[in-house]
Scaffold this motif. Structure first.
Motif, short mmCIF file in Angstrom:
data_model
loop_
_atom_site.label_atom_id
_atom_site.label_comp_id
_atom_site.label_asym_id
_atom_site.label_seq_id
_atom_site.Cartn_x
_atom_site.Cartn_y
_atom_site.Cartn_z
N UNK A 1 0.84 -1.20 0.00
CA UNK A 1 0.00 0.00 0.00
C UNK A 1 0.87 1.25 0.00
N UNK A 2 1.90 1.28 0.83
CA UNK A 2 2.80 2.43 0.89
C UNK A 2 3.54 2.60 -0.44
N UNK A 3 3.98 1.49 -1.03
CA UNK A 3 4.69 1.56 -2.31
C UNK A 3 3.77 2.07 -3.41
N UNK A 4 2.54 1.59 -3.42
CA UNK A 4 1.57 2.04 -4.42
C UNK A 4 1.34 3.54 -4.31
N UNK A 5 1.15 4.03 -3.07
CA UNK A 5 0.93 5.47 -2.87
C UNK A 5 2.14 6.28 -3.30
N UNK A 6 3.35 5.81 -2.91
CA UNK A 6 4.56 6.54 -3.27
C UNK A 6 4.76 6.56 -4.79
N UNK A 7 4.49 5.43 -5.45
CA UNK A 7 4.65 5.36 -6.90
C UNK A 7 3.65 6.28 -7.60
N UNK A 8 2.45 6.33 -7.09
CA UNK A 8 1.42 7.20 -7.68
C UNK A 8 1.82 8.66 -7.57
N UNK A 9 2.29 9.06 -6.40
CA UNK A 9 2.70 10.45 -6.20
C UNK A 9 3.95 10.76 -7.02
N UNK A 10 4.87 9.81 -7.10
CA UNK A 10 6.08 10.00 -7.90
C UNK A 10 5.72 10.23 -9.36
N UNK A 11 4.79 9.45 -9.87
CA UNK A 11 4.35 9.60 -11.26
C UNK A 11 3.68 10.96 -11.47
N UNK A 12 2.93 11.41 -10.48
CA UNK A 12 2.27 12.70 -10.58
C UNK A 12 3.31 13.83 -10.64
N UNK A 13 4.31 13.77 -9.77
CA UNK A 13 5.38 14.79 -9.78
C UNK A 13 6.14 14.72 -11.10
N UNK A 14 6.45 13.50 -11.56
CA UNK A 14 7.14 13.35 -12.85
C UNK A 14 6.32 13.98 -13.97
N UNK A 15 5.02 13.77 -13.93
CA UNK A 15 4.14 14.35 -14.94
C UNK A 15 4.18 15.86 -14.93
N UNK A 16 4.20 16.44 -13.74
CA UNK A 16 4.29 17.90 -13.64
C UNK A 16 5.61 18.41 -14.21
N UNK A 17 6.70 17.71 -13.91
CA UNK A 17 8.01 18.12 -14.41
C UNK A 17 8.10 17.93 -15.93
N UNK A 18 7.60 16.81 -16.44
CA UNK A 18 7.68 16.51 -17.87
C UNK A 18 6.81 17.45 -18.70
N UNK B 1 13.61 15.08 -5.36
CA UNK B 1 12.32 15.06 -4.67
C UNK B 1 12.12 13.74 -3.94
N UNK B 2 12.59 12.65 -4.52
CA UNK B 2 12.41 11.33 -3.93
C UNK B 2 13.30 11.09 -2.72
N UNK B 3 14.58 11.41 -2.84
CA UNK B 3 15.52 11.04 -1.79
C UNK B 3 16.12 12.22 -1.04
N UNK B 4 15.96 13.42 -1.59
CA UNK B 4 16.40 14.62 -0.89
C UNK B 4 17.80 14.51 -0.32
N UNK B 5 17.88 14.72 0.97
CA UNK B 5 19.19 14.74 1.62
C UNK B 5 19.52 13.44 2.36
N UNK B 6 18.94 12.32 1.93
CA UNK B 6 19.28 11.05 2.57
C UNK B 6 20.74 10.71 2.29
N UNK B 7 21.32 9.93 3.17
CA UNK B 7 22.73 9.57 3.02
C UNK B 7 22.92 8.60 1.86
N UNK B 8 24.16 8.49 1.41
CA UNK B 8 24.47 7.55 0.33
C UNK B 8 24.14 6.12 0.75
N UNK B 9 24.37 5.78 2.02
CA UNK B 9 24.05 4.44 2.51
C UNK B 9 22.54 4.19 2.48
N UNK B 10 21.75 5.18 2.87
CA UNK B 10 20.29 5.04 2.84
C UNK B 10 19.80 4.91 1.40
N UNK B 11 20.38 5.69 0.49
CA UNK B 11 19.99 5.59 -0.93
C UNK B 11 20.32 4.20 -1.46
N UNK B 12 21.50 3.69 -1.14
CA UNK B 12 21.90 2.36 -1.60
C UNK B 12 20.97 1.29 -1.04
#
Length: 171
Positions: free
Chosen positions: A33-50, A138-149
């Protein structure tokens, strides 16, 4: 007796900018459920940028493959992007109409079409790369390299399991 407008407004929940409450019906799948919501919002932001460059989500993925791999059969783009033929046909037509791709029959298989990026699309490439950088920020902001990996590793595992599940469901 009909309820007054004021009474109706009092019972109407206010819109919130907070996260969406977790529905009990999704109790068996909180990560999904969390992944679905995050993917939906990510696609919406991508759409705004594109939208700034005249593209819709998914069209940039086709262009990325063409820029990276060169001309491709339309059926290969379907496979590469885990799309379906009808969606890819619409996407290619729109990109062709915008002047970003050219479509022509395959010399070896008259049923197939080759899709190639046009020289006009090359100017778009830098803008798409910048948009993906903005989306990443927008997705990862200031997260550390270890958190991103760790996040990337986790998401790749999810993708792998979903590919297997999809293959099993399709058989």
């Amino acid at each position: 007796m009909a309820q007054s407008t004021a009474d109706s407004q009092e019972q109407c929940p206010a819109a919130s900018s907070e996260t969406v409450p977790f529905p009990a019906a999704a109790g068996g799948g909180p990560v999904g459920h969390a992944l679905f919501r995050a993917a939906r919002i990510s696609r919406m932001v991508a759409g705004q940028l594109l939208r700034r460059v005249g593209l819709y989500p998914g069209q940039e993925l086709v262009m990325m493959q063409l820029w990276e791999l060169g001309p491709q059969r339309q059926t290969d783009l379907v496979r590469l992007l885990a799309s379906d033929a009808a969606t890819m046909t619409r996407t290619v037509r729109r990109l062709e109409h915008a002047g970003f791709v050219r479509r022509f029959p395959c010399a070896h298989d008259k049923r197939a079409f080759i899709i190639e990026a046009t020289p006009a699309s090359q100017a778009l490439r830098k803008e798409v790369e910048q948009i993906w950088t903005e989306l990443e920020n927008a997705l990862v902001g200031d997260t550390s390299d270890d958190e991103k990996a760790a996040a990337l590793h986790f998401l790749e595992g999810i993708e792998s399991r979903l590919v297997k599940a999809s293959a099993q469901l399709g058989s």
